[in-house]
Scaffold this motif. Structure first.
Motif, PDB file in Angstrom:
ATOM      1  N   SER A   1      51.926  41.817  37.748  1.00 36.93           N
ATOM      2  CA  SER A   1      51.726  40.840  36.464  1.00 36.93           C
ATOM      3  C   SER A   1      50.049  41.667  36.853  1.00 36.93           C
ATOM      4  CB  SER A   1      51.545  39.953  37.318  1.00 36.93           C
ATOM      5  OG  SER A   1      50.179  39.740  38.240  1.00 36.93           O
ATOM      6  N   ARG A   2      50.169  41.158  35.242  1.00 38.83           N
ATOM      7  CA  ARG A   2      48.263  42.559  34.732  1.00 38.83           C
ATOM      8  C   ARG A   2      48.175  40.419  34.018  1.00 38.83           C
ATOM      9  NH1 ARG A   2      47.914  47.682  31.549  1.00 38.83           N
ATOM     10  NH2 ARG A   2      47.363  48.014  34.189  1.00 38.83           N
ATOM     11  N   TYR A   3      46.953  40.430  33.484  1.00 43.06           N
ATOM     12  CA  TYR A   3      46.066  39.434  32.687  1.00 43.06           C
ATOM     13  C   TYR A   3      45.889  40.500  31.351  1.00 43.06           C
ATOM     14  CZ  TYR A   3      42.442  36.607  30.547  1.00 43.06           C
ATOM     15  OH  TYR A   3      41.666  35.519  29.953  1.00 43.06           O
TER      16      TYR A   3
ATOM     17  N   VAL B   1      52.232  43.542  25.786  1.00 42.01           N
ATOM     18  CA  VAL B   1      54.233  44.446  25.274  1.00 42.01           C
ATOM     19  C   VAL B   1      54.283  45.672  25.998  1.00 42.01           C
ATOM     20  CG1 VAL B   1      55.326  45.255  23.590  1.00 42.01           C
ATOM     21  CG2 VAL B   1      54.338  43.221  22.895  1.00 42.01           C
ATOM     22  N   THR B   2      53.357  46.667  26.338  1.00 40.54           N
ATOM     23  CA  THR B   2      52.574  48.017  26.834  1.00 40.54           C
ATOM     24  C   THR B   2      52.717  47.908  28.490  1.00 40.54           C
ATOM     25  OG1 THR B   2      51.128  48.683  25.194  1.00 40.54           O
ATOM     26  CG2 THR B   2      51.595  49.544  26.958  1.00 40.54           C
TER      27      THR B   2
ATOM     28  N   ARG C   1      56.963  49.015  30.816  1.00 39.79           N
ATOM     29  CA  ARG C   1      56.415  49.207  31.870  1.00 39.79           C
ATOM     30  C   ARG C   1      57.310  49.045  33.558  1.00 39.79           C
ATOM     31  NH1 ARG C   1      51.269  49.866  32.151  1.00 39.79           N
ATOM     32  NH2 ARG C   1      50.139  48.431  33.970  1.00 39.79           N
ATOM     33  N   VAL C   2      57.113  47.721  33.178  1.00 40.90           N
ATOM     34  CA  VAL C   2      58.056  46.463  34.026  1.00 40.90           C
ATOM     35  C   VAL C   2      59.191  45.860  34.447  1.00 40.90           C
ATOM     36  CG1 VAL C   2      55.534  45.764  35.741  1.00 40.90           C
ATOM     37  CG2 VAL C   2      56.677  44.565  33.662  1.00 40.90           C
TER      38      VAL C   2
ATOM     39  N   ASP D   1      59.592  42.261  23.271  1.00 42.44           N
ATOM     40  CA  ASP D   1      58.641  42.635  22.511  1.00 42.44           C
ATOM     41  C   ASP D   1      58.624  40.868  21.823  1.00 42.44           C
ATOM     42  OD1 ASP D   1      59.046  45.250  24.425  1.00 42.44           O
ATOM     43  OD2 ASP D   1      58.556  45.935  22.021  1.00 42.44           O
ATOM     44  N   ALA D   2      59.363  40.974  20.383  1.00 38.38           N
ATOM     45  CA  ALA D   2      59.264  39.915  20.259  1.00 38.38           C
ATOM     46  C   ALA D   2      59.186  38.388  20.531  1.00 38.38           C
ATOM     47  CB  ALA D   2      60.483  39.800  18.660  1.00 38.38           C
ATOM     48  N   ASP D   3      60.022  38.612  21.745  1.00 36.04           N
ATOM     49  CA  ASP D   3      59.900  36.879  22.446  1.00 36.04           C
ATOM     50  C   ASP D   3      58.426  36.936  22.805  1.00 36.04           C
ATOM     51  OD1 ASP D   3      62.233  35.988  22.417  1.00 36.04           O
ATOM     52  OD2 ASP D   3      62.939  35.936  24.382  1.00 36.04           O
ATOM     53  N   LEU D   4      57.742  38.230  23.719  1.00 38.94           N
ATOM     54  CA  LEU D   4      56.670  37.826  24.330  1.00 38.94           C
ATOM     55  C   LEU D   4      55.548  37.640  23.517  1.00 38.94           C
ATOM     56  CD1 LEU D   4      55.211  38.566  27.105  1.00 38.94           C
ATOM     57  CD2 LEU D   4      55.668  41.075  26.859  1.00 38.94           C
TER      58      LEU D   4
END
Length: 482
Positions: A193-195, A203-204, A208-209, A232-235
């Motif tokens: 996870s990342r905030y 997206v970056t 990676r994950v 990416d578009a969803d995100l």
């Protein structure tokens, strides 16, 4: 400030809608339709005076739900009537309750010893209100089951030397990004996870994950703003939804979004009490979700005999998590995924569960969560005695589109022998209901079913909920059933 002590009367005010407390309603039998209707009165708040607000003694003509001399607890915010009244009823059955609120008091009044109205539920005003009450009589504890105010409640309890979760412990629950770091550092399995503060950063990280990922606000509850992204578009789209949703919450947790790898497996929640750092599981709820790619909570089922209550692996994860968070005294609602590798904590909430899950626990086990919360908040916790052994399920009726409600019609109940049910309208005429992402938790009604088998209760509650008819005004002027 003054208040009046009155004697306990085993009755309720005539003509009041008391909400879904099984000890205040006769059980709904097969072929019977029942349930409170929403209160349609205007609850607009008059402006409160600055400082620590106005206080009022509880009127003596409602019938006091507590005996004279009961320990006094301060409750910060009562929550919504249809979702929380049963907790206040249970709390007031064992304690004198003084409500600190920024709203006018209406349905809460029969359960209260006194109230303090403040302009805002911030630290200074809640602290001043609590000290005003302390100047008149001993205060045994301070608690809240409203997600918005668990931090200020913990801070004020700590300042006054009252039992509580601890300021650090409740923040470890409220801040989902910090919670991930704390649990990971304790060696507990956690998703990557990342905030992230920007869509590009999200997206970056996802690149990676790997997809799919889950996007969520940092500090909201009830699955508000939570969605799955597969590209990416969803995100980018879901990131903006989560960031926008965060603006409804506390300022400290606004903007950005938490992005994490998607966990597979069924989702459960465990409500428990923590006494001097020791966690005890009280009930397990198995969750149903819907409206993908979002994760709206469409139902829950509680089984008094759920084997997970005594599962040693689950108990170990829960105790280690609460220890890592530094949670000392209070009630918690922990959500987990039962992954192929074992239970993984999704989040810990530093208060009782929502969605009427504690009400299901009362129906299934006989436990009284409101009273249990008061006992923990005053260090009076004793044995959690279960007097019932059955299952209870709830299913929520969502609209099929964004709409304005004209009428909610509840179905007739026709249930098998040994099963009982209740349907309750949540949306009043004129209410606007929406589906994610335009709105979250936009429910028209719910159905509750109790009986000997958990899966049958779930299926019957879902059938009843879907039988609720919602007439609504859509874009055309005519009414349309949905």
């Amino acid at each position: 400030m003054s208040f009046t002590e009155v004697s306990h009367e085993e009755k309720t005010p005539a003509g009041r809608c008391l909400g879904p407390d099984p000890e205040l309603h006769r059980p709904c039998r097969p072929h019977q339709r029942c349930g409170p209707r929403p209160d349609h009165r205007d609850h607009a708040r008059p402006p409160a005076e600055p400082g620590h607000g106005r206080s009022s003694a509880r009127p003596g003509d409602h019938g006091d739900p507590v005996t004279t001399g009961a320990p006094l607890v301060l409750l910060v915010s009562s929550g919504q009537q249809l979702y929380r009244e049963y907790l206040l009823s249970q709390l007031s059955g064992a304690f004198a309750v003084w409500l600190i609120t920024d709203e006018s008091v209406d349905w809460q009044a029969p359960y209260l010893t006194g109230t303090t109205r403040v302009a805002a539920l911030d630290h200074e005003q809640v602290l001043a209100a609590a000290r005003d009450v302390q100047a008149q009589r001993p205060v045994a504890g301070l608690l809240s089951w409203d997600e918005r105010y668990i931090i200020v409640t913990a801070d004020v309890a700590d300042t006054l030397g009252l039992p509580g979760a601890s300021p650090a412990g409740v923040r470890a629950c409220r801040d989902k990004a910090a919670s991930r770091d704390i649990l990971r550092a304790a060696g507990l399995p956690q998703p990557h996870s990342r905030y992230c503060l920007t869509p590009d950063e999200a997206v970056t990280f996802a690149g990676r994950v790997g997809y799919p990922v889950v996007v969520k606000p940092r500090g909201m509850g009830a699955s508000i703003g939570v969605a799955r992204a597969d590209s990416d578009a969803d995100l980018r789209l879901r990131f903006q939804e989560a960031a926008d949703s965060s603006l409804q919450g506390a300022a400290a947790f606004q903007h950005g979004a938490l992005v994490e790898t998607f966990l597979t497996g069924p989702e459960i929640s465990v409500d428990g009490r923590v006494v001097a750092g020791q966690f005890e599981a009280l009930w397990v709820a198995r969750k149903s979700v819907g409206l993908p790619p979002h994760f709206e909570e469409t139902g829950h089922v509680v089984d008094a005999a759920d084997p997970l209550l005594t599962d040693p692996g689950l108990q170990d994860v829960l105790q280690r998590a609460h220890t890592a968070a530094g949670f000392q005294d209070g009630m918690t609602h922990t959500e987990l995924k039962l992954t192929p590798a074992g239970p993984v904590i999704v989040e810990i909430n530093g208060r009782l569960g929502g969605d009427l899950i504690p009400h299901l626990a009362t129906l299934a086990t006989g436990l009284r969560p409101g009273q249990l919360a008061g006992e923990v908040a005053t260090r009076r916790a004793g044995e959690a005695t279960r007097t019932v052994c059955q299952s209870a399920a709830i299913a929520f009726r969502y609209p099929d589109a964004d709409l304005t409600v004209d009428r909610v019609t509840l179905p007739e109940l026709a249930l098998p022998e040994d099963y009982a049910g209740q349907c309750v309208a949540l949306a009043a005429p004129g209410a606007a209901l929406g589906l994610p992402p335009s709105a979250f938790v936009g429910r028209a009604a719910y159905a509750v079913v109790t009986g000997p088998d958990a899966q049958t209760c779930r299926a019957l509650s879902e059938t009843l909920a879907q039988a609720v008819t919602v007439q609504a005004r859509l874009s055309a002027p005519e009414l349309a059933p949905v």
